[in-house]
Design a protein around this motif. Structure first.
Motif, PDB file in Angstrom:
ATOM      1  N   CYS A 124       0.855  -1.193   0.000  1.00  0.00           N
ATOM      2  CA  CYS A 124       0.000   0.000   0.000  1.00  0.00           C
ATOM      3  C   CYS A 124       0.887   1.239   0.000  1.00  0.00           C
ATOM      4  O   CYS A 124       1.776   1.376   0.840  1.00  0.00           O
ATOM      5  CB  CYS A 124      -0.912   0.012   1.214  1.00  0.00           C
ATOM      6  N   ASN A 126      -0.691   4.336  -0.345  1.00  0.00           N
ATOM      7  CA  ASN A 126      -1.629   5.440  -0.173  1.00  0.00           C
ATOM      8  C   ASN A 126      -1.226   6.309   1.010  1.00  0.00           C
ATOM      9  O   ASN A 126      -0.252   6.009   1.689  1.00  0.00           O
ATOM     10  CB  ASN A 126      -3.047   4.884  -0.016  1.00  0.00           C
ATOM     11  N   GLY A 160      -7.275  -0.443   3.367  1.00  0.00           N
ATOM     12  CA  GLY A 160      -8.212  -0.396   4.498  1.00  0.00           C
ATOM     13  C   GLY A 160      -7.615  -0.884   5.799  1.00  0.00           C
ATOM     14  O   GLY A 160      -8.349  -1.310   6.683  1.00  0.00           O
ATOM     15  N   ALA A 161      -6.308  -0.852   5.909  1.00  0.00           N
ATOM     16  CA  ALA A 161      -5.681  -1.281   7.168  1.00  0.00           C
ATOM     17  C   ALA A 161      -4.667  -0.218   7.586  1.00  0.00           C
ATOM     18  O   ALA A 161      -3.530  -0.524   7.934  1.00  0.00           O
ATOM     19  CB  ALA A 161      -5.023  -2.640   6.993  1.00  0.00           C
ATOM     20  N   CYS A 162      -5.115   1.027   7.552  1.00  0.00           N
ATOM     21  CA  CYS A 162      -4.201   2.153   7.811  1.00  0.00           C
ATOM     22  C   CYS A 162      -3.626   2.090   9.228  1.00  0.00           C
ATOM     23  O   CYS A 162      -2.590   2.693   9.491  1.00  0.00           O
ATOM     24  CB  CYS A 162      -4.919   3.476   7.620  1.00  0.00           C
TER      25      CYS A 162
END
Ligand code: FES
Length: 289
Positions: A124, A126, A160-162
């Protein structure tokens, strides 16, 4: 590849009359063709466990097609990937055409439609992960997997696992927070066929949700309630002091508690302005009359 090489390569691939390089892109739909068939339950055996999971998902939505993604995910877990057989089974239970499901499965990166034995490592990059160093992790991951032909490393949008940033999904298993040196371990674990970075797997963490991870961690037993014979109901009759200290009356002689003369008093018949009527108030009253 340089910009000039890219332009030369693009020019060498022919464009069709409709402007696209994809042949048949604008071919009209053949309306005379038979519609794709929904698999016949009589000739499409579906494993009972998979059928039950798909039906549970369908029961959650007013439109059964809304369950297509969880149903495909269940089929992928069951078969290892979304094989043609898996698609047929999902289509059979959901009463959809396999083509409908193929269009979904090929759109989303998390569905595998072939069994090439490739490990997908999605790092990720993001915002939350990027702020925590994801770009360095991604570069290190690419470098660590440079000679591995069966490891596909890709940058990915928010997974979705920030809360475990920077993180990655390795064959669907979330791991994080990652350090640059973890990337080498990921490759070694994949090569050895071990669980990847087990101590950093999200699914193996305790969660505030009592249903999450309950297969791995036993749920805490609910606190025992012991009814005391003849005792007070702890909800209706709280123990003395349980509701905090008793309220005390306002000491009106305390200047700090004196009413603000700017605020309306309870006994003010006009309610809003308070204090003695001003000349302006009197003039207004006269105009009203
Ligand atoms: S930004 Fe990386 S998981 Fe959300």
């Amino acid at each position: 590849m340089s910009a000039a090489d890219r332009t030369a390569l693009a020019a060498s691939v022919r464009r069709y009359s409709h402007g696209s390089r994809v042949p048949g892109w604008d071919d009209a739909v053949d309306l005379d063709k038979d519609p794709a068939a929904i698999p016949d339950p009589a000739s499409t055996p579906v494993p009972e466990e998979l059928r039950a999971t798909i039906e549970r998902s369908m029961a959650k939505y007013p439109d059964r097609r809304s369950a297509a993604i969880p149903a495909l995910a269940a089929a992928q877990r069951f078969h290892g990937y979304c094989s043609p057989e898996a698609m047929d089974q999902v289509a059979c239970v959901m009463r959809l055409t396999p083509g409908y499901l193929v269009s979904l499965a090929t759109f989303y990166d998390m569905f595998k439609t072939d069994d090439r034995g490739i490990h997908d490592v999605y790092v990720c990059t993001n915002i939350s992960c990027s702020l925590c160093g994801a770009d360095d992790v991604y570069d290190a991951m690419k470098e660590a997997a440079r000679d591995e032909t069966d490891v596909n490393v890709k940058p990915f949008e928010c997974l979705g696992a920030c809360d475990i940033a920077p993180m990655a999904s390795v064959d669907g298993i979330y791991v994080g927070p990652l350090l640059v040196e973890d990337t080498q371990t990921i490759v070694e674990d994949l090569r050895a066929g071990r669980a990847v970075l087990e101590h950093k797997q999200l699914r193996l963490r305790r969660s505030a949700d009592p249903d999450a991870n309950s297969e791995r961690f036993e749920r805490d037993a609910p606190p025992a309630f012991e009814a005391r014979e003849g005792g007070a109901d702890p909800i209706r009759e709280p123990a003395a002091g349980a509701a905090g200290p008793p309220m005390i009356g306002v000491d009106k002689s305390d200047p700090a508690m004196a009413p603000d003369p700017q605020l309306p008093r309870d006994d003010d018949p006009r309610g809003s302005s308070g204090g003695e009527p001003s000349e302006a108030d009197s003039a207004e009253e006269k105009d009203d009359r």
